[in-house]
Design a protein around this motif. Structure first.
Motif, short mmCIF file in Angstrom:
data_model
loop_
_atom_site.label_atom_id
_atom_site.label_comp_id
_atom_site.label_asym_id
_atom_site.label_seq_id
_atom_site.Cartn_x
_atom_site.Cartn_y
_atom_site.Cartn_z
N TYR A 45 21.70 8.36 -14.65
CA TYR A 45 22.49 8.69 -13.46
C TYR A 45 23.30 9.97 -13.65
CZ TYR A 45 21.22 4.09 -11.63
OH TYR A 45 20.53 2.99 -11.16
N THR A 46 23.72 10.26 -14.87
CA THR A 46 24.42 11.51 -15.15
C THR A 46 23.48 12.70 -14.90
OG1 THR A 46 25.88 10.46 -16.77
CG2 THR A 46 25.65 12.84 -16.92
N LEU A 47 22.24 12.54 -15.29
CA LEU A 47 21.23 13.58 -15.07
C LEU A 47 21.10 13.92 -13.59
CD1 LEU A 47 18.99 15.32 -16.37
CD2 LEU A 47 17.45 13.40 -16.04
N GLN A 48 21.28 12.94 -12.73
CA GLN A 48 21.14 13.15 -11.29
C GLN A 48 22.39 13.77 -10.65
OE1 GLN A 48 20.14 9.26 -9.80
NE2 GLN A 48 18.18 9.22 -10.86
N SER A 49 23.49 13.82 -11.38
CA SER A 49 24.74 14.32 -10.84
C SER A 49 24.75 15.84 -10.78
CB SER A 49 25.91 13.83 -11.71
OG SER A 49 27.11 14.44 -11.31
N ASP A 50 25.34 16.38 -9.73
CA ASP A 50 25.46 17.83 -9.62
C ASP A 50 26.71 18.34 -10.35
OD1 ASP A 50 27.36 16.84 -7.90
OD2 ASP A 50 26.73 18.03 -6.17
N LYS A 51 27.46 17.44 -10.97
CA LYS A 51 28.68 17.79 -11.68
C LYS A 51 28.44 18.04 -13.17
CE LYS A 51 31.19 14.85 -8.49
NZ LYS A 51 31.82 13.55 -8.31
N VAL A 52 27.19 18.01 -13.58
CA VAL A 52 26.85 18.12 -15.00
C VAL A 52 26.19 19.47 -15.27
CG1 VAL A 52 25.50 17.03 -16.85
CG2 VAL A 52 26.57 15.62 -15.10
N SER A 53 26.55 20.08 -16.41
CA SER A 53 26.01 21.39 -16.74
C SER A 53 24.51 21.33 -17.03
CB SER A 53 26.74 21.95 -17.96
OG SER A 53 26.37 21.25 -19.14
N VAL A 54 23.85 22.45 -16.89
CA VAL A 54 22.41 22.55 -17.17
C VAL A 54 22.15 22.24 -18.64
CG1 VAL A 54 20.46 24.13 -17.25
CG2 VAL A 54 22.00 24.16 -15.29
N ASP A 56 23.88 20.23 -20.64
CA ASP A 56 23.96 18.79 -20.85
C ASP A 56 22.76 18.07 -20.24
OD1 ASP A 56 26.25 18.96 -22.34
OD2 ASP A 56 27.60 18.41 -20.72
N LYS A 57 22.28 18.55 -19.12
CA LYS A 57 21.09 17.95 -18.52
C LYS A 57 19.88 18.10 -19.43
CE LYS A 57 22.37 17.92 -13.69
NZ LYS A 57 21.95 18.13 -12.33
N ALA A 58 19.77 19.23 -20.11
CA ALA A 58 18.65 19.45 -21.04
C ALA A 58 18.72 18.46 -22.19
CB ALA A 58 18.67 20.88 -21.55
N ILE A 59 19.91 18.24 -22.72
CA ILE A 59 20.09 17.28 -23.81
C ILE A 59 19.74 15.86 -23.34
CG2 ILE A 59 21.81 16.22 -25.34
CD1 ILE A 59 23.25 18.97 -25.32
N ILE A 60 20.18 15.51 -22.14
CA ILE A 60 19.90 14.19 -21.59
C ILE A 60 18.40 14.00 -21.41
CG2 ILE A 60 20.15 12.73 -19.54
CD1 ILE A 60 23.01 13.95 -19.27
N ILE A 61 17.72 15.01 -20.89
CA ILE A 61 16.26 14.93 -20.70
C ILE A 61 15.56 14.70 -22.04
CG2 ILE A 61 14.21 16.29 -20.11
CD1 ILE A 61 15.86 17.39 -17.73
N GLY A 62 16.02 15.38 -23.08
CA GLY A 62 15.44 15.17 -24.41
C GLY A 62 15.61 13.73 -24.88
N ALA A 63 16.81 13.18 -24.69
CA ALA A 63 17.08 11.81 -25.12
C ALA A 63 16.28 10.78 -24.32
CB ALA A 63 18.57 11.51 -25.01
N LEU A 64 16.22 10.97 -23.01
CA LEU A 64 15.47 10.02 -22.18
C LEU A 64 13.96 10.17 -22.42
CD1 LEU A 64 17.50 10.09 -18.84
CD2 LEU A 64 17.60 8.42 -20.72
N GLY A 65 13.51 11.39 -22.70
CA GLY A 65 12.12 11.60 -23.07
C GLY A 65 11.78 10.88 -24.36
N TYR A 66 12.71 10.92 -25.32
CA TYR A 66 12.53 10.22 -26.59
C TYR A 66 12.42 8.71 -26.34
CZ TYR A 66 13.26 8.69 -31.37
OH TYR A 66 13.11 8.10 -32.61
#
Length: 138
Positions: A45-54, A56-66
């Motif tokens: 849900y943080t990934l979907q937020s527009d309040k999160v930096s690009v 941090d979104k990249a880090i989140i995508i890596g973790a969820l991809g893992y």
């Protein structure tokens, strides 16, 4: 538990997709436990937020991809240990982005968690994050 270095989860960023995430969580929810699912939902849900930096979104995508990749360090089919590395990666990233997690995201993740788990399991998940995230901030 041994303190092994975390794998390079960023190489799994191409494994992430919203559909893949939802499918994986649906399959492993009860086996993984409320702690892992709560961390995953907060990141999702943080990934979907527009309040999160690009960044941090990249880090989140890596973790969820893992998390959803079938090729992680310890195969998920191995009881307990198989999801332990996934939880470690999710908690690591959650600590890194915790200041960016909006309150509405936390509430949304908690509401979804309550549909899959009973109150005792949710309490354990809440306790884990409150302690771990605060430790990471101090």
């Amino acid at each position: 538990m041994e303190n092994k270095p975390l794998p390079d989860f960023m190489k799994f960023k191409d494994s992430y997709s919203a559909n893949g995430f939802v499918e994986k969580i649906g399959h492993i929810a009860k086996r993984a436990g409320a702690k892992l699912v709560y961390a995953a939902l907060m990141l999702y849900y943080t990934l979907q937020s527009d309040k999160v930096s690009v960044k941090d979104k990249a880090i989140i995508i890596g973790a969820l991809g893992y998390l959803i990749s079938p090729a992680d360090i310890i195969p998920d089919a191995i009881p307990i240990a198989g999801l332990g590395d996934d939880l470690a990666v999710l908690l690591f990233v959650l600590r890194k982005v915790w200041g960016e997690v909006p309150e509405d995201v936390k509430a949304k993740a908690h509401a979804k968690l309550s549909k899959w788990f009973d109150d005792d399991e949710i309490t354990e998940a809440n306790d884990l994050y409150q302690g771990n995230i605060k430790d990471g901030e101090e």
